[in-house]
Structures are given as structure tokens and as C-alpha cells.
Design an enzyme around this catalytic site. Structure first.
Site, PDB file in Angstrom:
ATOM      1  N   ASP A  55       0.742  -1.254   0.000  1.00 48.27           N
ATOM      2  CA  ASP A  55       0.000   0.000   0.000  1.00 48.27           C
ATOM      3  C   ASP A  55       0.778   1.315   0.000  1.00 48.27           C
ATOM      4  O   ASP A  55       1.988   1.347   0.150  1.00 48.27           O
ATOM      5  CB  ASP A  55      -1.025  -0.016   1.116  1.00 48.27           C
ATOM      6  N   ASP A 102      32.318 -24.234  -0.469  1.00 46.42           N
ATOM      7  CA  ASP A 102      32.013 -23.367   0.679  1.00 46.42           C
ATOM      8  C   ASP A 102      31.625 -24.303   1.825  1.00 46.42           C
ATOM      9  O   ASP A 102      31.218 -25.449   1.597  1.00 46.42           O
ATOM     10  CB  ASP A 102      30.852 -22.435   0.300  1.00 46.42           C
ATOM     11  N   TYR A 103      31.743 -23.821   3.068  1.00 46.28           N
ATOM     12  CA  TYR A 103      31.480 -24.714   4.199  1.00 46.28           C
ATOM     13  C   TYR A 103      30.072 -24.512   4.799  1.00 46.28           C
ATOM     14  O   TYR A 103      29.163 -25.280   4.509  1.00 46.28           O
ATOM     15  CB  TYR A 103      32.587 -24.518   5.254  1.00 46.28           C
TER      16      TYR A 103
END
Ligand code: GDG
Length: 728
Positions: free
Chosen positions: A146, A501-502
Site C-alpha cells: 500500500d 564453501d562450508y
């Protein structure tokens, strides 16, 4: 993890304070009513203002509010009296509301007020955006609602492009000519265009919005699509429905039956015209009363036989236009009642309070006619609720300028500004043949029963989930043929490079960051992979050197710490620093972060050689949200002076040198000659690595959210399965 975060000015639960005692009650208005059923699902969250000024609250009362709201999956944004005055009553309700409803000139606003209101509007929008950012987890769907919050989508997008942002406007979007009269119209458009999906109630508002975008020269807009330099926005109409079953079944409830008896007695032998509205200048309440007065005058036979039951629930009583309207209505009602009323009969039953749901429904059931003639209305849910509440008969008079008119051609449609039309409509409604009115009612009920508010919410969220054509396509899951191809390429390759990545990628994210020790199977798996001479394994993590050394230091693999600040080659003992450690800025920042960590339960500061992290996973959202915002603000200028960067991640804020990234670190290996490259990662820091990889590499995103990766796995468990398959 929350799925959808709803952001709106008001929460579905409001708070008030009487005689020092807090009480909680359901909020009034279309939005609260409409989405109430949606938020019952505890995985969703709702951010908003609880309806009371924060200056009136003591610390323990705020706490009580936070706790009570949390039971309803709600999280408060507290606003001060002055913010409510300037942002809400001022810019939102005295500037935007009348302009969007194309209402004739309200009182002249002083320039100084307007400047103050606009500045507060921006400021409060920022607070809502920050509250959202602090609650949002990777790839959540954000649904902003809104006219009070038009700037929020852009502010959220600027920080987190992984989030899918939707914006829905509940009020009409005016013609481009009207809209462009607002001095800030371009800013408002920019704000809304931060969303991926923008929804309106009707096709007309969509067309007006697209025209405004083109007219303002902001973007290329055509066939429900706005193309910007960095993303595409889908613009569509999603007509809001009601909880049809709730209204259809209400007559069975004891409370509704009791209310029905009460009103039946009060309106004995009378035919009933009903209206239920918030007391608002857009609702055409004066025009309706004037038309009714003329009707009584023209139809003397109807005098004594009819009553206009008009519920006008007080609304925005701090705005002068609303107070003046209340006075005007009262005097008009008094005039009609004294002119036409008798000792036994009162033509208007003016109910100038908010009445309970059961009474509203009982009134709908009793009424012969619903007289709904707003001057302009985004949708108008009352018209729909009336239809759903009826069994056999009932006629709806509805403005053609209400959004609901598009779906309800079987109503008697009127121009609310033409008094003769309103008068004729009353006459037509009260004399309509039973057969005709039943036929009309049935058709309208069929329409409303299929497009319920549940369908509406689900439809919007569904659109939000789908990527917009023109923006990056869906990342396919790594399964079937793609997975077999990967395994094949791996087997065939002679020199392979694996970036892993860990946290979040090989192990799930857990609340206690320090305790996320690698499980035995992972250590064994890494050993197996590294034992293969063809493999170069690089564990590339945000963790510091100490954690990585402790857990993986003895393995023959390469380690990259702190998102690329330091690296250690396999078989080497010492770490190599990519960027020199600069401790000067840390000395300045640590005390600030620690101060706020002490104020926030379960928050803590992690000091890494190249960065500082303020973790707030597990902290109550209110505190996390409040202090994360304060920290960002407090550090702004220092961060700028030192050329640092604040990264908002999953329940953490990291302050780091922007030159350090996983992508930069990966360059140390990418220069080599590999015939198989694979990278697995789950968050924003891994995206930099995905982007740095050559075209032929396999980049795999773990979890949901937008990504530059070529394929996706749903969880760290699946990533482990894949690596196990490779190791075999
Ligand atoms: C905005 C847009 C759009 C009203 N008085 C009482 C009461 N109500 C309930 C009604 C209805 C709701 O409040 C009002 O909804 P509307 O749609 O009619 O109007 P707005 O409040 O202006 O809502 C509008 C809507 O957002 C949704 O997008 O349709 O165009 O302006 O549910 O029943 N309920 C009770 N007592 C009252 O006195 N219990």
C-alpha cells in the site's frame, strides 16, 4: 525460516492503552481483514506498526507488545507521535490518499508542512525497509502493501537482490495526469519499481501505472512489463476477494443470530438499506445521504416504511478532513431525521462507531439493499461481503468507480456523483422483482466464491515465486541428465578444481555459529577427494584462519579464510594474506558493535583479522532489528571514511574491505589449466565466485534464491551426496 514476509503500515493486531492497561484487538480495514487468514501460517511473518505511539510506552510495555505480537507471527515497527503525525496523517493520508482517489482539492497544505511530511515519509519507509532486511533470510518473498510504503521495495532491493519483492497497491492508481501533479511522483514510481511484481486491483489501475512510468520517462513500459536497466518488473491486476466461507457460514453462529434478532426488533416492519464504511471522504457518504433525502422527498409513500442503516466507523480522526466530514455527516443525518422522522420512525439509523463483525454480518442479512457508492475505491470489500452473506434476496447498488464493479456487473452500477442516478437506483433496488434479484445474486455469488482472498494471496505469492521473463531464468535443479553429465565430465577429467564453501553448503546453518564443527563423514570425504591426484580441493569459507586451521588444517586441501582475505595452499604450513590486515578501523568499530551486542540478547561480535561480524541469529527479532538498524546508521560515516563495506547477510552484518572477495581469491587457482571446475556455495559471498568462473564450469547454488550459478541443489545434505558420488 519465514517464507513470506508481509510488510504493511498496520498489523492485523492493534494495541491500545486505557488507564495504563494495554489491550490488543483486531485491526479494522480491508487489508487486515483480507490477509488475516494468510498469516495464520506460522512460517510467515508480518511487519507493521501496532497502532500506538511509542512515546506513550514504557520499555516493559514495548516488551509486552513484542511478546504478544510474536504469538500472532507479527513484528512491530514502533513509530513516534511525530512520525504518526507527519508520515501517516500528513503525507500518507493528507497528500497521497486524496490524490490517488482523485478527490477534489482538500485544504491548502503549507509548503513547510509538506516538506516535513515528505521527509518523515521517507524516513519511516526506511525504517520499514530496515526492519524487513533484518528479518529476511536468503530468498524470502517480501510482500509490501500500500500507499504508505511505496519506497520500501527500492530500499530493500538496494541491499538484497536475492529477495523476491512484491508490492500491492490497495487504492486506485490515478490517471497519469493526476499522478504527475504530485511533486514527488518520480520518487514514488522509483520506489515501487524496486519490486519484481507490482499488483493492483484492476486492469485500469495497471494501465494508469504503466502510462505514468512511460510519461515520467523512467522506464520502458509495455504489456504488463516495465524494463529497467537492472531488472524487469511484472505489473498485473490481482483483484482481491474475501473470505467467502466466513461470510456465507456466519448466519449459523450464535452471536450473529443474536445480533440478527436485535436488529430485526429495532427495524420491525421496515425495509432496510445498509451501508458499512470507514468514515472517509473517498466513500461518498454525504452524497449517499443526500440522495436518500431526495428519495424520501420524491417517494412520500416510502416514509415510515424504510430505514437507512449507515455504519460509519471512525477512521483517521487526527486528520482535519476526516473530523470535518464527521461533523457534516452528523448534521445531515440530524436534518433528515428531523425533517422526515416521526415520533415512531427514524429514517436514518446512523451508527458512528466501529461495530463487531457479528453485527455487520447480521445487518447484511437483514438488509434488502446495500447502498455502496464510494466516489472512488480501490476495490471495496463491503460490497463483496454483503453478497456473500445473503441467502435468497438482496440487491447491491455499487459505484462504477469502485474496483469491485469490474467483477460485479449484476449490481446496479451507478455514478456516485450523479444524484439522480443514486435516487433511481434506490427506487429500482426496492422494487426489483424477486426472480430477477435472485438471478443477479446467484451470479455474483458464483463469481465471489471462486475468487476468494485465499486465492488472491496465493496467486500473488505464486507470481512472486516465478522469475520475471527477461530477468535471469530459473536455475535448474542438478538432477537427471545434468547430474549424470557432471559425473561423466568429472570421471573423464585429468585435472579438476573443486571450490567448496562450508557453512550452509556442506553443513546446515545452525544457531550457534562457533559450534558448527565438521562431522566426521565430511572430513573423511574431503580426505578421499584430496587423495585423488587429479583433484585440487579448495575450501573457501567466510570463517577465520583459526577455525579453518583447527578443523581442516591437517588435510591436504587448500583453505581460503574470511571470504578470500587469506589463503593456505595444500601441503603448506603458513597462511598467505591477500590483503594486509588493517587493525586501525577495527579498534574504532569493535566497541560500537560490542555495545549493541550487549543490548541484544544472543547477539555477539566476531572479530576476524580482516572483518568484523555482528551475528544475531537466535536473537529476538525486535532487538535484532532495532540494533542492526542503529549499528548501520552509527557506522555509516566511519565505514565511508575507511572505504569499508557493510554487508547484510543471513542474520548477520559484516564489515569488511570491499576488495576482499571469494571471486578475487579464486583467481589464484583459476589461472591454472583445469578441464573440470566445480563450485558449491549458498550465499551472497559465493555469488562473486560463481561469477568469476569460466562458462564451462559447474556452479551449484545450495538452497533457494536468485543466483548466477548454473544449477541448484536443495540442501547441504544433497551437496554431500553429490560429493560422495564423485568420491566413489
Ligand atoms: C482499502 C481500500 C480495498 C468497516 N467498518 C467496520 C468493519 N469494516 C470492514 C469491512 C471491510 C473492511 O472493513 C473495509 O474494507 P473496504 O474494502 O470496504 O475499504 P478500505 O478500508 O478503504 O480498504 C479498498 C481494500 O483496502 C482492500 O484492498 O478494497 O478499496 O480503500 O472488511 O467489513 N468491520 C467491522 N466493524 C465495522 O464497523 N467489524
Amino acid at each position: 525460516m519465514p517464507q513470506v514476509i508481509i510488510v504493511s503500515n498496520r498489523l492485523p493486531v492493534s494495541v491500545k492503552k486505557d488507564n495504563g492497561q494495554l489491550s490488543f484487538y483486531p485491526s479494522l480495514g480491508g487489508l487486515a481483514t483480507g490477509l488475516a487468514s494468510y498469516i495464520e501460517d506460522s512460517k510467515n511473518k508480518w511487519i507493521g506498526w501496532p497502532g500506538i505511539a511509542s512515546d506513550e510506552l514504557k520499555a516493559n510495555e514495548k516488551q509486552e507488545i513484542i511478546e504478544e505480537l510474536a504469538k500472532h507471527n507479527c513484528s512491530p515497527v514502533f513509530l513516534t507521535k511525530s512520525e504518526i503525525g507527519n508520515f501517516y496523517n500528513g503525507y500518507s493520508n493528507s497528500v497521497l490518499w486524496p490524490q490517488f482517489h482523485t478527490l477534489p482539492g482538500q485544504r491548502k497544505i503549507k509548503d513547510s508542512d509538506r516538506t516535513k511530511w515528505w521527509s518523515s515519509y521517507r524516513n519511516v519507509n526506511r525504517q520499514f525497509a530496515e526492519a524487513t532486511l533484518n528479518l529476511a533470510e536468503t530468498s524470502d518473498k517480501i510482500w509490501v502493501h500500500d500507499y504508505q510504503l511505496t519506497l520500501v521495495p527500492e530500499l530493500v532491493r538496494a541491499e538484497r537482490s536475492d529477495l523476491n519483492i512484491g508490492f500491492f497497491l490497495h487504492i486506485p492508481f490515478p490517471k497519469s495526469k493526476t499522478f504527475s501533479r504530485l511533486a514527488e511522483h518520480k520518487r514514488l514510481l522509483h520506489g515501487m519499481l524496486g519490486a519484481d511484481v507490482i499488483g493492483f486491483h484492476t486492469a485500469e489501475y495497471v494501465a494508469n501505472f504503466l502510462e505514468s512510468c512511460s510519461a515520467a520517462g523512467l522506464a520502458h513500459a509495455e504489456s504488463n512489463m516495465v524494463t529497467l536497466s537492472d531488472h524487469t518488473v511484472q505489473v498485473n491486476n490481482f483483484p482481491m476477494g474475501i473470505d467467502y466461507e466466513k461470510y456465507a457460514a456466519a448466519s449459523k453462529s450464535k452471536a450473529v443470530k443474536a445480533a440478527y434478532r436485535k436488529y430485526r426488533k429495532r427495524y420491525k416492519h421496515l425495509r432496510v438499506i445498509v451501508a458499512v464504511d470507514r468514515l472517509d471522504p473517498s466513500k461518498g457518504l454525504v452524497e449517499r445521504l443526500e440522495a436518500y433525502r431526495t428519495f424520501l422527498q420524491l417517494q412520500p409513500k416510502m416514509q415510515g416504511k424504510i430505514v437507512f442503516s449507515m455504519v460509519a466507523a471512525p477512521s483517521r480522526t487526527d486528520v482535519a478532513a476526516y473530523r470535518n466530514l464527521a461533523k457534516r455527516l452528523q448534521s445531515l443525518v440530524d436534518e433528515i431525521n428531523t425533517t422526515y422522522g416521526t415520533a415512531k420512525w427514524q429514517p436514518v439509523d446512523y451508527i458512528n462507531v466501529s461495530v463487531p463483525f457479528e453485527e455487520v454480518t447480521a445487518l447484511f442479512k437483514i438488509a434488502d439493499v446495500a447502498f455502496i457508492a464510494p466516489l472512488r475505491d480501490g476495490m471495496n470489500l463491503v460490497a463483496k461481503e454483503f453478497i456473500a452473506s445473503k441467502r435468497k434476496g438482496g440487491v447491491l447498488i455499487l459505484s462504477q468507480t469502485a474496483g469491485a464493479a469490474e467483477e460485479l456487473p449484476d449490481a446496479i452500477l451507478v455514478n456516485p456523483r450523479k444524484q439522480e442516478e443514486l435516487v433511481d437506483a434506490l427506487q429500482q433496488a426496492l422494487t426489483m422483482r424477486r426472480r430477477e434479484l435472485r438471478g443477479r445474486l446467484k451470479r455474483m455469488q458464483q463469481q465471489l466464491a471462486t475468487n476468494t482472498v485465499q486465492e488472491w494471496a496465493a496467486g500473488f505469492v505464486e507470481t512472486l515465486r516465478k522469475p520475471v521473463p527477461g530477468t535471469p531464468v530459473i536455475t535448474p535443479p542438478l538432477k537427471g541428465r545434468t547430474r549424470s553429465q557432471l559425473l561423466k565430465d568429472y570421471t573423464a577429467a585429468k585435472k579438476r578444481l573443486l571450490f567448496l564453501d562450508y557453512d550452509g553448503s556442506l553443513v546446515p546453518l545452525i544457531e550457534d555459529y562457533k559450534a558448527a564443527k565438521p562431522p566426521k563423514q565430511l572430513i573423511n570425504l574431503l580426505k578421499t577427494l584430496a587423495a585423488d591426484k587429479r583433484n585440487e580441493v579448495v575450501l573457501i569459507s567466510g570463517r577465520d584462519v583459526t577455525d579453518l586451521d583447527k578443523w581442516f588444517g591437517s588435510l591436504p586441501i587448500n583453505l581460503v579464510a574470511e571470504h578470500g582475505a587469506a589463503l593456505k595452499r595444500s601441503h603448506k604450513k603458513s597462511w598467505q594474506t591477500i590483503e594486509k590486515v588493517d587493525t586501525k578501523w577495527k579498534r574504532t568499530l569493535i566497541p560500537v558493535l560490542e555495545k549493541y551486542a550487549a543490548l541484544t540478547p544472543k547477539a555477539r561480535v566476531e572479530i576476524k583479522p580482516h572483518s568484523l561480524v555482528w551475528h544475531y541469529r537466535g536473537s529476538p527479532s525486535y532487538y535484532a532489528q532495532k540494533y542492526a538498524v542503529t549499528i548501520k546508521r552509527a557506522l555509516k560515516s566511519i565505514v565511508k571514511d575507511y572505504g569499508l563495506q557493510i554487508v547484510q547477510g543471513n542474520k548477520m552484518l559484516e564489515i569488511k574491505n570491499p576488495r576482499i572477495s571469494k571471486g578475487e581469491a579464486a583467481a589464484y587457482w583459476l589461472a591454472g589449466n583445469y578441464d573440470f571446475i566445480m563450485s558449491i556455495g549458498d550465499d551472497a559471498t559465493d555469488e562473486e565466485l560463481f561469477e568469476a568462473l569460466p562458462e564451462a564450469a559447474y556452479s551449484i547454488k545450495v538452497g533457494r534464491g536468485r543466483t548466477a550459478a548454473s544449477s541448484r541443489l536443495p540442501s547441504s545434505a544433497e551437496a554431500m551426496k553429490l560429493l560422495n558420488a564423485l568420491a566413489r
